[in-house]
Write an enzyme that holds these catalytic residues in place. Sequence first.
Site, mmCIF file in Angstrom:
data_model
loop_
_atom_site.group_PDB
_atom_site.id
_atom_site.type_symbol
_atom_site.label_atom_id
_atom_site.label_comp_id
_atom_site.label_asym_id
_atom_site.label_seq_id
_atom_site.Cartn_x
_atom_site.Cartn_y
_atom_site.Cartn_z
ATOM 1 N N ASP A 81 0.830 -1.205 0.000
ATOM 2 C CA ASP A 81 0.000 0.000 0.000
ATOM 3 C C ASP A 81 0.871 1.265 0.000
ATOM 4 O O ASP A 81 1.910 1.315 0.674
ATOM 5 C CB ASP A 81 -0.851 -0.058 1.284
ATOM 6 C CG ASP A 81 -1.913 1.012 1.380
ATOM 7 O OD1 ASP A 81 -2.397 1.469 0.326
ATOM 8 O OD2 ASP A 81 -2.275 1.370 2.523
ATOM 9 N N HIS A 82 0.447 2.296 -0.738
ATOM 10 C CA HIS A 82 1.158 3.589 -0.771
ATOM 11 C C HIS A 82 2.663 3.445 -0.973
ATOM 12 O O HIS A 82 3.459 3.993 -0.188
ATOM 13 C CB HIS A 82 0.901 4.400 0.514
ATOM 14 C CG HIS A 82 -0.489 4.935 0.613
ATOM 15 N ND1 HIS A 82 -0.976 5.907 -0.233
ATOM 16 C CD2 HIS A 82 -1.502 4.615 1.457
ATOM 17 C CE1 HIS A 82 -2.231 6.164 0.098
ATOM 18 N NE2 HIS A 82 -2.584 5.392 1.095
ATOM 19 N N HIS A 174 -6.947 10.440 5.226
ATOM 20 C CA HIS A 174 -6.380 9.448 6.142
ATOM 21 C C HIS A 174 -6.446 9.951 7.590
ATOM 22 O O HIS A 174 -6.219 11.127 7.843
ATOM 23 C CB HIS A 174 -4.910 9.187 5.785
ATOM 24 C CG HIS A 174 -4.729 8.534 4.443
ATOM 25 N ND1 HIS A 174 -4.242 9.195 3.347
ATOM 26 C CD2 HIS A 174 -4.984 7.263 4.037
ATOM 27 C CE1 HIS A 174 -4.190 8.361 2.317
ATOM 28 N NE2 HIS A 174 -4.640 7.184 2.700
ATOM 29 N N THR A 228 -6.758 3.341 10.469
ATOM 30 C CA THR A 228 -6.806 4.070 11.742
ATOM 31 C C THR A 228 -7.777 3.448 12.747
ATOM 32 O O THR A 228 -7.445 3.308 13.928
ATOM 33 C CB THR A 228 -7.182 5.544 11.473
ATOM 34 O OG1 THR A 228 -6.224 6.075 10.570
ATOM 35 C CG2 THR A 228 -7.183 6.370 12.741
HETATM 36 P P1 13P Z 1 -7.502 5.307 7.330
HETATM 37 O O1 13P Z 1 -6.310 5.175 8.243
HETATM 38 O O2 13P Z 1 -8.104 6.672 7.393
HETATM 39 O O3 13P Z 1 -8.486 4.226 7.557
HETATM 40 O O4 13P Z 1 -6.979 5.136 5.818
HETATM 41 C C1 13P Z 1 -6.412 3.898 5.461
HETATM 42 C C2 13P Z 1 -5.811 3.949 4.107
HETATM 43 O O5 13P Z 1 -6.226 4.681 3.222
HETATM 44 C C3 13P Z 1 -4.678 3.029 3.846
HETATM 45 O O6 13P Z 1 -4.199 3.158 2.556
HETATM 46 ZN ZN ZN Z 2 -4.430 5.238 1.902
#
Ligand code: 13P
Ligand code: ZN
Length: 243
Positions: A81-82, A174, A228
Amino acid sequence: MIINSKDLLKQAQNHAFAFPHFNFWDSNSIRADIAAAEKLQLPVILAWAQKHSSEIGIEDALMLGKFYGSKAKVPVVLHLDHGTDPELVKWGAKNGFSSVMIDESDKDFDENVRITKDVTKLAHSLGLSVEAEIGHVGDNNSEDHSKYTEVDAAKRFAKLTSVDSLAVSIGTSHGVYKAGTPQINFDRLQDLKSNVKIPLVLHGGSSSGDANLTKAAEFGITKVNIYTDLANTSLKAATEKKI
Ligand code: 13P
Ligand code: ZN
């Protein structure tokens, strides 16, 4: 069993529902995610984010993901991710992730296209699916502000890069929202859905409200990313000595 995310997201797109994407950061979190998916008998997308490298490095995440993912009784997508470092994303693609995100959404359009295209070429040659981001989903706890996804840019980006799914910015961010649930621009989402043929993905899913997320899935979102809420719930349970 570990699978690629391409077919899952297409299935979600065709039937107007969304899969959850849960970020994991240790063995407890990944085991809890898999236990929940097995209880419901549903596939799940489990993700390690490059920005969590200080909590868990990529090699340890891969080791946990491969171990628990391969013995899970439901299909598991092991997603990076990211990924902001293209070389790290390529390394992850070669070493066991079944799906990767290259995130150059803070760059200008041409640079985002150039890097995304390069990573996609390698990932596709290995049979992996690729997610990228256009517009920018920001962070509630920093100066990193969200930038709405423009429909025309998203359409051109999908065509130029050949990515398999696209993260779009439509009002979520986020982290923890300062007040209430986010104002999601469903008109923009509908417009994006009509113009972009590949599955759309929503980041910043935590505390976005069930009504918003259900509607987002009905309007074209195929994956909702959540971190989160999981981290805060774990922290609360640990503080109260429940784990
Ligand atoms: P949150 O932490 O706001 O749930 O976002 C998660 C996210 O986008 C992970 O790529
Ligand atoms: Zn994200």
